[in-house]
Design a protein around this motif. Structure first.
Motif, PDB file in Angstrom:
ATOM      1  N   GLY A   1       0.811  -1.207   0.000  1.00  0.00           N
ATOM      2  CA  GLY A   1       0.000   0.000   0.000  1.00  0.00           C
ATOM      3  C   GLY A   1       0.848   1.262   0.000  1.00  0.00           C
ATOM      4  N   TRP A   2       0.259   2.342   0.517  1.00  0.00           N
ATOM      5  CA  TRP A   2       0.948   3.615   0.708  1.00  0.00           C
ATOM      6  C   TRP A   2       1.469   3.645   2.144  1.00  0.00           C
ATOM      7  N   ILE A   3       2.734   3.972   2.328  1.00  0.00           N
ATOM      8  CA  ILE A   3       3.260   4.048   3.688  1.00  0.00           C
ATOM      9  C   ILE A   3       4.030   5.344   3.908  1.00  0.00           C
ATOM     10  N   ALA A   4       3.952   5.846   5.151  1.00  0.00           N
ATOM     11  CA  ALA A   4       4.872   6.878   5.629  1.00  0.00           C
ATOM     12  C   ALA A   4       5.962   6.144   6.399  1.00  0.00           C
ATOM     13  N   TYR A   5       7.202   6.363   6.011  1.00  0.00           N
ATOM     14  CA  TYR A   5       8.320   5.580   6.542  1.00  0.00           C
ATOM     15  C   TYR A   5       9.377   6.494   7.136  1.00  0.00           C
TER      16      TYR A   5
ATOM     17  N   SER B   1       9.709   3.866  12.046  1.00  0.00           N
ATOM     18  CA  SER B   1       8.264   4.103  12.011  1.00  0.00           C
ATOM     19  C   SER B   1       7.733   3.736  10.632  1.00  0.00           C
ATOM     20  N   ILE B   2       6.709   2.895  10.599  1.00  0.00           N
ATOM     21  CA  ILE B   2       6.058   2.495   9.344  1.00  0.00           C
ATOM     22  C   ILE B   2       4.560   2.646   9.558  1.00  0.00           C
ATOM     23  N   GLU B   3       3.967   3.609   8.863  1.00  0.00           N
ATOM     24  CA  GLU B   3       2.558   3.960   9.069  1.00  0.00           C
ATOM     25  C   GLU B   3       1.812   3.835   7.738  1.00  0.00           C
ATOM     26  N   LEU B   4       0.748   3.046   7.720  1.00  0.00           N
ATOM     27  CA  LEU B   4      -0.054   2.904   6.509  1.00  0.00           C
ATOM     28  C   LEU B   4      -0.884   4.166   6.276  1.00  0.00           C
ATOM     29  N   LEU B   5      -0.928   4.615   5.024  1.00  0.00           N
ATOM     30  CA  LEU B   5      -1.697   5.797   4.638  1.00  0.00           C
ATOM     31  C   LEU B   5      -2.824   5.398   3.691  1.00  0.00           C
ATOM     32  N   THR B   6      -3.913   6.153   3.735  1.00  0.00           N
ATOM     33  CA  THR B   6      -5.017   5.966   2.788  1.00  0.00           C
ATOM     34  C   THR B   6      -5.118   7.225   1.929  1.00  0.00           C
ATOM     35  N   PRO B   7      -4.956   7.106   0.611  1.00  0.00           N
ATOM     36  CA  PRO B   7      -4.979   8.303  -0.236  1.00  0.00           C
ATOM     37  C   PRO B   7      -6.396   8.826  -0.430  1.00  0.00           C
ATOM     38  N   PRO B   8      -6.548  10.100  -0.828  1.00  0.00           N
ATOM     39  CA  PRO B   8      -7.874  10.618  -1.200  1.00  0.00           C
ATOM     40  C   PRO B   8      -8.467   9.792  -2.345  1.00  0.00           C
TER      41      PRO B   8
ATOM     42  N   LEU C   1       3.927   3.349 -17.285  1.00  0.00           N
ATOM     43  CA  LEU C   1       3.888   1.989 -16.753  1.00  0.00           C
ATOM     44  C   LEU C   1       2.502   1.700 -16.202  1.00  0.00           C
ATOM     45  N   ASP C   2       1.914   0.618 -16.678  1.00  0.00           N
ATOM     46  CA  ASP C   2       0.551   0.248 -16.291  1.00  0.00           C
ATOM     47  C   ASP C   2       0.600  -0.532 -14.983  1.00  0.00           C
ATOM     48  N   LEU C   3       0.743   0.208 -13.889  1.00  0.00           N
ATOM     49  CA  LEU C   3       0.888  -0.414 -12.565  1.00  0.00           C
ATOM     50  C   LEU C   3      -0.141   0.145 -11.605  1.00  0.00           C
ATOM     51  N   ALA C   4      -0.482  -0.634 -10.601  1.00  0.00           N
ATOM     52  CA  ALA C   4      -1.446  -0.208  -9.575  1.00  0.00           C
ATOM     53  C   ALA C   4      -0.845  -0.450  -8.202  1.00  0.00           C
ATOM     54  N   VAL C   5      -1.410   0.217  -7.205  1.00  0.00           N
ATOM     55  CA  VAL C   5      -0.960   0.053  -5.828  1.00  0.00           C
ATOM     56  C   VAL C   5      -1.333  -1.342  -5.346  1.00  0.00           C
ATOM     57  N   HIS C   6      -0.387  -1.990  -4.650  1.00  0.00           N
ATOM     58  CA  HIS C   6      -0.618  -3.347  -4.143  1.00  0.00           C
ATOM     59  C   HIS C   6      -0.664  -3.334  -2.623  1.00  0.00           C
ATOM     60  N   HIS C   7      -1.689  -3.986  -2.055  1.00  0.00           N
ATOM     61  CA  HIS C   7      -1.835  -4.098  -0.613  1.00  0.00           C
ATOM     62  C   HIS C   7      -1.463  -5.521  -0.184  1.00  0.00           C
ATOM     63  N   VAL C   8      -0.568  -5.633   0.774  1.00  0.00           N
ATOM     64  CA  VAL C   8       0.015  -6.923   1.162  1.00  0.00           C
ATOM     65  C   VAL C   8      -0.803  -7.570   2.281  1.00  0.00           C
ATOM     66  N   THR C   9      -1.058  -8.867   2.129  1.00  0.00           N
ATOM     67  CA  THR C   9      -1.562  -9.685   3.233  1.00  0.00           C
ATOM     68  C   THR C   9      -0.619 -10.855   3.400  1.00  0.00           C
ATOM     69  N   LEU C  10      -0.369 -11.262   4.627  1.00  0.00           N
ATOM     70  CA  LEU C  10       0.522 -12.417   4.872  1.00  0.00           C
ATOM     71  C   LEU C  10      -0.317 -13.700   4.960  1.00  0.00           C
TER      72      LEU C  10
END
Length: 357
Positions: free
Chosen positions: A171-175, A204-211, A348-357
């Motif tokens: 996802g989007w992270i503040a690092y 510090s690793i904080e998940l962000l949610t974009p507008p 580049l035809d890319l999208a944001v990826h959200h990780v699940t373990l």
């Protein structure tokens, strides 16, 4: 057979400053992956990768000697990940085994183009992840990040490890990076198991949610760059131009804090304003360090995005590779994509990826 994936990444903002302990950056994970598979073997082990068999090497001169920079050779990251993870496994009292390890990367194109999506970080993360699964060690994102960060740092020797964080957390992270001098000291007096269980100072690793109306567009300029070598050159400039460098760090911190606040407020205009400010700061860094961060084609890419009401900048170390543009998705982004193509820039035809373990 064990299979593990790790995504590539792009820096949105905060490059170079993020290598300093505790200073923020925003990074995004992308839906292109390195896949590692492990299959137990009886007689010998192997590491096989179609993409990396003819990997490029960077070299320089020391006198008349050729000196190779192995920090851009993915096999060194794979071997470092294996050594470190197996040390961790041994400390947990588990026996080691033989296995065949196969790597398949989508982060470089089929014809060998390198897009700058963090393949060394992704292959490190995927290797550690697959080995923990293979040896039946419980997997958490924190454990995966710390093991992969140490393994990557052992090869590269510099950098923030933000690309590792993006590959692990998605996802989007503040690092904000940890204190690497602390890590170097504590490793001499603690076990790896103890180290992985510790809190790491200032990490510090904080998940962000974009507008909801934010559209990320990625342009590739066709000119690959060596992150580790560019960071080395900035480190030299840091020592020579200390006042200018500290001003850059101060302003980058303020810029990123405002940008993170923009994400939390879901305010695209505020995020875009800080993207433009971060681009200005990278220009200042480039001027006093004499390191080419925004190449002419990256400048063209950014200026075209601005003409379509976007905010754009180089991504990562610069010197080529990718740039990013943040736009309001309700605008006609297709026109910007066409203008990039006409200028010799590949979207580049890319999208944001959200990780699940």
């Amino acid at each position: 057979m064990i299979t593990a994936q790790a995504p590539g990444k792009l820096y949105i903002a905060g490059e170079y400053a993020v290598v300093e302990t505790g200073l923020p950056a925003i990074i995004v994970a992308l839906n292109q992956f390195v896949t590692v598979t492990i299959e137990e073997s009886q007689h010998y082990g192997s590491i096989v990768s179609k993409q990396y068999q003819e990997n490029s090497l960077y070299w320089s001169r020391q006198g008349d000697e050729l000196v190779f920079d192995n920090r851009d050779n993915p096999f060194h990251y794979i071997l470092s990940a294996i050594r470190l993870t197996e040390k961790y496994v041994r400390e947990m009292g588990k026996p080691l085994a033989l296995y065949h390890l196969h790597i398949n990367s989508e982060l470089d194109s089929q014809d060998g183009k390198k897009y700058g999506l963090g393949s060394s970080a992704a292959v490190t993360v995927a290797t550690v992840k697959a080995l923990l699964d293979f040896y039946q060690v419980p997997l958490t994102k924190d454990r995966l990040y710390k093991l992969a960060a140490i393994a990557h740092l052992d090869v590269q020797g510099n950098g923030s490890l933000g690309d590792i964080a993006a590959s692990v957390y998605g996802g989007w992270i503040a690092y904000r990076s940890f204190d690497r001098s602390w890590l170097a000291a504590i490793r001499r007096e603690t076990t790896l198991v103890e180290l992985i269980n510790m809190d790491w100072p200032q990490l510090s690793i904080e998940l962000l949610t974009p507008p909801e109306n934010l559209q990320l567009m990625i342009g590739w300029t066709g000119s690959p760059a060596s992150t580790s070598q560019l960071v080395d050159r900035i480190t030299i400039a840091k020592a020579k131009r200390r006042d200018a460098y500290h001003h850059f760090l101060h302003e980058s911190k303020l810029c990123l804090e405002q940008m993170i606040a923009g994400f939390k407020a879901k305010d695209l205009k505020q995020i875009q304003a800080q993207i433009r400010r971060n681009r200005e700061l990278l220009h200042e860094l480039s001027d006093f360090s004499q390191v080419s961060i925004e190449t002419p084609l990256l400048q063209k890419m950014c200026d075209l995005a601005e003409s379509f009401h976007g905010a754009a900048k180089s991504s990562g170390a610069g010197g080529g590779d990718c740039g990013i543009a943040l736009l309001d998705k309700t605008l006609a982004t297709e026109k910007l994509a066409k203008s990039w193509i006409d200028a010799g820039i590949e979207q580049l035809d890319l999208a944001v990826h959200h990780v699940t373990l």
